[in-house]
Design a protein around this motif. Structure first.
Motif, PDB file in Angstrom:
ATOM      1  N   ILE B  16       0.897  -1.098   0.020  1.00  0.00           N
ATOM      2  CA  ILE B  16      -0.107  -0.080  -0.099  1.00  0.00           C
ATOM      3  C   ILE B  16       0.914   1.289   0.155  1.00  0.00           C
ATOM      4  O   ILE B  16       1.514   1.615   1.091  1.00  0.00           O
ATOM      5  N   THR B  17       1.007   1.856  -0.956  1.00  0.00           N
ATOM      6  CA  THR B  17       1.943   3.129  -1.063  1.00  0.00           C
ATOM      7  C   THR B  17       0.940   4.231  -1.255  1.00  0.00           C
ATOM      8  O   THR B  17      -0.427   4.223  -1.080  1.00  0.00           O
ATOM      9  N   ASP B  18       1.502   5.460  -1.317  1.00  0.00           N
ATOM     10  CA  ASP B  18       0.815   6.759  -1.229  1.00  0.00           C
ATOM     11  C   ASP B  18      -0.497   6.987  -2.031  1.00  0.00           C
ATOM     12  O   ASP B  18      -1.304   7.071  -1.852  1.00  0.00           O
ATOM     13  N   GLY B  42       8.097 -17.869 -12.454  1.00  0.00           N
ATOM     14  CA  GLY B  42       7.139 -16.997 -13.009  1.00  0.00           C
ATOM     15  C   GLY B  42       8.234 -15.768 -13.414  1.00  0.00           C
ATOM     16  O   GLY B  42       9.303 -15.654 -12.865  1.00  0.00           O
ATOM     17  N   GLU B  43       7.646 -14.997 -14.403  1.00  0.00           N
ATOM     18  CA  GLU B  43       8.543 -13.599 -14.662  1.00  0.00           C
ATOM     19  C   GLU B  43       8.666 -12.619 -13.747  1.00  0.00           C
ATOM     20  O   GLU B  43       8.166 -12.796 -12.536  1.00  0.00           O
ATOM     21  N   SER B  44       9.620 -11.843 -13.830  1.00  0.00           N
ATOM     22  CA  SER B  44       9.994 -10.663 -12.940  1.00  0.00           C
ATOM     23  C   SER B  44       8.563 -10.060 -12.417  1.00  0.00           C
ATOM     24  O   SER B  44       7.975  -9.754 -13.629  1.00  0.00           O
ATOM     25  N   GLY B  45       8.227  -9.829 -11.271  1.00  0.00           N
ATOM     26  CA  GLY B  45       7.047  -9.013 -11.114  1.00  0.00           C
ATOM     27  C   GLY B  45       5.824 -10.064 -10.676  1.00  0.00           C
ATOM     28  O   GLY B  45       4.724  -9.450 -10.464  1.00  0.00           O
ATOM     29  N   ALA B  46       6.102 -11.416 -10.851  1.00  0.00           N
ATOM     30  CA  ALA B  46       4.929 -12.016 -10.583  1.00  0.00           C
ATOM     31  C   ALA B  46       4.602 -12.145  -9.193  1.00  0.00           C
ATOM     32  O   ALA B  46       3.296 -12.656  -8.860  1.00  0.00           O
ATOM     33  N   GLY B  47       5.368 -11.789  -8.207  1.00  0.00           N
ATOM     34  CA  GLY B  47       4.991 -11.924  -6.774  1.00  0.00           C
ATOM     35  C   GLY B  47       5.716 -13.040  -6.178  1.00  0.00           C
ATOM     36  O   GLY B  47       5.261 -13.409  -5.068  1.00  0.00           O
ATOM     37  N   LYS B  48       6.815 -13.662  -6.644  1.00  0.00           N
ATOM     38  CA  LYS B  48       7.417 -14.779  -6.068  1.00  0.00           C
ATOM     39  C   LYS B  48       8.151 -14.169  -4.536  1.00  0.00           C
ATOM     40  O   LYS B  48       7.968 -14.808  -3.856  1.00  0.00           O
ATOM     41  N   THR B  49       9.011 -13.312  -4.985  1.00  0.00           N
ATOM     42  CA  THR B  49       9.802 -12.718  -3.674  1.00  0.00           C
ATOM     43  C   THR B  49       8.794 -12.235  -2.687  1.00  0.00           C
ATOM     44  O   THR B  49       8.622 -12.603  -1.601  1.00  0.00           O
ATOM     45  N   THR B  50       7.561 -11.623  -3.195  1.00  0.00           N
ATOM     46  CA  THR B  50       6.673 -11.158  -2.001  1.00  0.00           C
ATOM     47  C   THR B  50       6.057 -12.363  -1.500  1.00  0.00           C
ATOM     48  O   THR B  50       5.835 -12.457  -0.154  1.00  0.00           O
ATOM     49  N   THR B  51       5.696 -13.432  -1.990  1.00  0.00           N
ATOM     50  CA  THR B  51       5.324 -14.759  -1.339  1.00  0.00           C
ATOM     51  C   THR B  51       6.235 -15.093  -0.511  1.00  0.00           C
ATOM     52  O   THR B  51       6.149 -15.466   0.813  1.00  0.00           O
ATOM     53  N   LEU B  59       7.899  -8.581   4.974  1.00  0.00           N
ATOM     54  CA  LEU B  59       7.397  -7.676   4.254  1.00  0.00           C
ATOM     55  C   LEU B  59       7.806  -6.281   4.714  1.00  0.00           C
ATOM     56  O   LEU B  59       8.127  -5.944   6.033  1.00  0.00           O
ATOM     57  N   PRO B  60       8.154  -5.347   3.772  1.00  0.00           N
ATOM     58  CA  PRO B  60       8.317  -3.917   4.469  1.00  0.00           C
ATOM     59  C   PRO B  60       7.452  -3.366   5.427  1.00  0.00           C
ATOM     60  O   PRO B  60       6.143  -3.532   4.835  1.00  0.00           O
ATOM     61  N   LYS B  61       7.835  -2.828   6.708  1.00  0.00           N
ATOM     62  CA  LYS B  61       6.804  -2.865   7.518  1.00  0.00           C
ATOM     63  C   LYS B  61       5.849  -1.742   7.229  1.00  0.00           C
ATOM     64  O   LYS B  61       4.813  -1.993   7.537  1.00  0.00           O
ATOM     65  N   ASP B 277      -0.326  -4.298 -15.331  1.00  0.00           N
ATOM     66  CA  ASP B 277      -0.115  -3.611 -13.990  1.00  0.00           C
ATOM     67  C   ASP B 277      -0.582  -3.738 -12.711  1.00  0.00           C
ATOM     68  O   ASP B 277      -1.899  -4.116 -12.716  1.00  0.00           O
ATOM     69  N   PRO B 278       0.076  -4.143 -11.741  1.00  0.00           N
ATOM     70  CA  PRO B 278      -0.444  -4.961 -10.652  1.00  0.00           C
ATOM     71  C   PRO B 278      -1.285  -4.044  -9.903  1.00  0.00           C
ATOM     72  O   PRO B 278      -1.884  -4.444  -8.791  1.00  0.00           O
ATOM     73  N   SER B 279      -1.256  -2.582 -10.200  1.00  0.00           N
ATOM     74  CA  SER B 279      -2.242  -1.930  -9.315  1.00  0.00           C
ATOM     75  C   SER B 279      -3.678  -1.893  -9.648  1.00  0.00           C
ATOM     76  O   SER B 279      -4.686  -1.307  -9.264  1.00  0.00           O
TER      77      SER B 279
END
Ligand SMILES: Nc1ncnc2c1ncn2[C@@H]1O[C@H](COP(=O)(O)OP(=O)(O)O)[C@@H](O)[C@H]1O
Ligand SMILES: [Mg+2]
Lengths: 338, 331
Positions: B16-18, B42-51, B59-61, B277-279
């Protein structure tokens, strides 16, 4: 490492020569005649000319600079105009007090050192924690307070701040004296605050931005992934790395501190190097001016050397570079001897 | 029957960004048996690292949030644990290896101390013992223990990654998450490091989630593979099933883009288009804009997970909504 330090010490010499040449030239072209200032008001032109001859001031510029470096033997009977030169650390006597200039400086320097050290200590003790809290709590209320205060601190010239502090704490509240001297700790409070303010602001901002950069680094994430407590992540992994640039800034600020000391000492009439310099400049006391500048330059160069050594202790990569230099040198010399 | 180590259910993670919400992970479910291994591809941006960060609690606080779902690890829901409880698990029961070994070690601490630190955090109170064990770990990853007192800059990229593996495995974790562990390395070193991960995994009986954008890398190590696209797991199954007969058009695209020696160059077909676009939350199937088999229905109806024997896929072709033209093309 030892070799590196020796090399750096040797490198100070050309720097000093450059600095002294510039300062020497400036005092040479500055208006005013020291001979005229020494002699009584009613001295004749002939008296003045003779005095200039005794002082070596009638010689051409380059010759005078050589005297400055290698010494001068006055043609007069009065030996007080003779000196052994900068290389022998003797620049003669003050035209005003007739005391050896370096002796006055060595007497007064501890006072300036005391003031500067207190200021440095205060600024480090305030700025580093403030910068850390600011960075680890980015955009929080404490962060904003630190940011605003450091902006304020940056925008306040030392002499102005000194006078404001005197007005509030000496004149109105009568808590602290307005004249400072090294034997009265209480009298040092205001000058130390005056001197420390700018440095505190610069260091706090530096610590904050350096810390912000470091806590985004991958190895901080590694430390967190180990299950390390956040406090310890900051203390063990972020702090040392973040302090590397801060140490540089602190080293550079020692120069600032000496400049600040000139102003602060003047405002508080404190007997340090700063007041010596200002007096000497006002009275065209050339040996005293030159000696003060040379001395300050030496101190500055030494402090920066210390900073670089501290650096190497914090950062093994830099240490490796020094050792690399030493190794290459050894290899070179081995190669030659074969 | 093998017991379940990790079970992710309907995990939804957002940043959740500004000015907007990034839907990084959108309701994924995944199960990992004790001792098992899953490749997350998955490709870059697929959400692997977030998982991975969601599992690790890294996760960033300020911005990263788990919105929904649960992550059951040994029966405990990690999403409900306090920071302290998570810290006890991190580095001891679940470890993670990161993508860039060049920057993942602290430059001013010796590698020995960096390995010993994780041991000290998780209970090896005796300093000497931690140092000794750190030396053992170094040897285990093929670095002489004599190099314990050296700093990261004295090691090559591949060796740094070995040190990081040593840190991750020092406390003998139940689960190792390796996030693109070889992406930043030379091709020759890549193979060595992968082999080492595989061997150590078997030796220490650690379960593994191997994250990669490269299906080929996962194929060398994992039993199961989960194909991730735009925060969803669009296909899951045993590696050989997925390789021999992909069910999702995206998987097929990934397979076609792996360079294989036995297949001539012309068959290398990259997947056309870009990740959405992931948003923005789309209506219909998220893969539709890039899908060669898409029909009109695909922009209206979002696919759900279909189970086909022990495989899973998210595609309307397998819900019978549109005809399965993909299999036909294959045969
Ligand atoms: N800290 C963050 N803040 C905002 N968006 C992020 C952040 N980290 C990742 N994202 C976004 O989340 C999505 C998933 O990213 P990530 O999990 O890193 O993908 P992968 O590891 O598969 O490449 C991407 O669109 C990325 O831009
Ligand atoms: Mg990633």
């Amino acid at each position: 490492m030892v070799k590196y330090i020796l090399r750096r010490l040797l490198m100070i010499i050309p720097v000093l020569l450059g600095v002294t040449f510039i300062v020497f030239s400036l005092t040479y072209i500055a208006p005013g005649d020291p001979a005229r200032m020494i002699l009584p008001q009613d001295a004749t032109e002939a008296d003045i000319a003779q005095m200039r001859h005794f002082m070596g001031l009638d010689e051409p510029f380059i010759k005078q600079y050589f005297h400055f470096l290698f010494g001068f033997k006055s043609p007069s009977d009065d030996s007080s105009f003779s000196y052994k030169g900068l290389l022998a650390l003797d620049l003669g006597r003050s035209y005003v007090s007739n005391r050896p200039v370096f002796r006055t400086i060595l007497e007064r320097f501890p006072n300036t050192a005391l003031l500067s050290l207190f200021a440095l200590l205060l600024s480090v003790l305030l700025s580093i924690p403030a910068g850390i809290i600011s960075a680890t709590h980015q955009y929080s209320v404490p962060d904003m307070i630190v940011s605003i205060l450091s902006l304020l601190g940056l925008s306040m010239p030392a002499f102005w701040l000194g006078m404001i502090l005197i007005w509030i704490f000496s004149v109105q509240l009568k808590i602290f004296p307005s004249l400072a001297n090294p034997n009265n700790l209480k009298s040092l409070v205001l000058p130390v605050i005056t001197l420390a303010t700018m440095n505190t602001a610069v260091q706090a901002r530096m610590t904050r931005s350096s810390m912000l950069e470091i806590i985004r680094q991958d190895y901080i994430r590694t430390a967190r992934a180990k299950g390390l407590e956040e406090k310890k992540v900051i203390r063990r992994h972020a702090l040392n790395n973040a302090l590397i640039p801060v140490v540089t800034v602190i080293g550079l600020q020692v120069g600032q501190l000496l400049v600040g000391a000139v102003l602060t000492e003047t405002v508080f009439s404190y007997p340090g190097i700063g007041t010596i310099m200002v007096d000497a400049i006002q009275r065209k006391d050339t040996p005293q001016i030159l000696a003060s500048v040379v001395f300050v330059a030496i101190v500055f160069a030494l402090v920066n050397l210390v900073v670089d050594i501290v650096y190497a202790f914090i950062d093994p990569r830099i240490r490796a570079q020094y050792e690399g230099i030493a190794k290459i040198k050894i290899n070179n010399s081995l190669g030659k001897s074969k | 029957m093998e017991s379940l180590l990790l079970s992710i259910n309907n995990l939804t993670t957002q940043y959740i960004t500004d000015n907007n919400i990034i839907h990084a992970v959108n309701g994924i479910s995944l199960e990992l048996a004790r001792g098992g291994s899953i490749g997350l591809v998955g490709e870059s941006g697929a959400g692997k690292t977030t998982t991975a960060y969601s599992i690790m609690g890294l996760l960033p606080k300020l911005t990263g949030k788990i919105i929904k779902g649960s992550i059951l690890f040994e029966g405990k829901d990690l999403t409900l644990l306090s920071e302290e409880e998570m810290r006890d698990i991190r580095g001891s029961k679940i470890s993670m290896i990161f993508q860039d070994p060049m920057t993942s070690l602290n430059p001013i601490i010796t590698v020995g101390d960096q390995i010993a630190e994780v041991l000290e955090i998780h209970g090896t109170s005796n300093k000497n013992e931690a140092q000794k064990k750190a030396g053992d770990m170094l040897e285990m990853v093929g670095i002489p223990r004599g190099r314990m007192n050296e700093y990261p800059h004295q090691f090559s990229g591949g060796m740094k990654q070995r040190v990081i593996i040593a840190i991750a495995l020092a406390c003998n974790p139940e689960l190792l998450i390796a996030d693109e562990p070889t992406t930043a390395l030379d091709v020759t070193i890549q193979a060595q490091v992968l082999k080492m991960i595989k061997e150590l995994k078997n030796e220490l009986d650690t379960s593994l989630i191997l994250i990669s954008h490269n299906l080929g890398v996962v194929a060398q190590v994992c039993e199961n593979v989960a194909i991730m696209y735009a925060g969803r797991i669009v296909e899951f199954g045993a590696l050989r099933d997925v390789f021999s007969k992909p069910l999702h058009p995206y998987t097929e695209g990934l397979l076609n883009s792996i360079p294989r020696i036995e297949v001539e160059k012309e068959r290398l077909i990259p997947i056309r288009g870009m990740m959405p676009d992931p948003s923005i939350v789309p209506s219909g199937c998220i893969f539709k804009p890039r899908c060669p088999y898409a029909k009109e229905e695909c922009s209206v109806q979002a696919p759900i997970v279909s189970k086909i024997s022990d495989r899973r896929v998210m595609c309307l072709m397998h819900e019978g909504v549109i005809p399965n033209t993909m299999g036909a093309a294959n045969e």
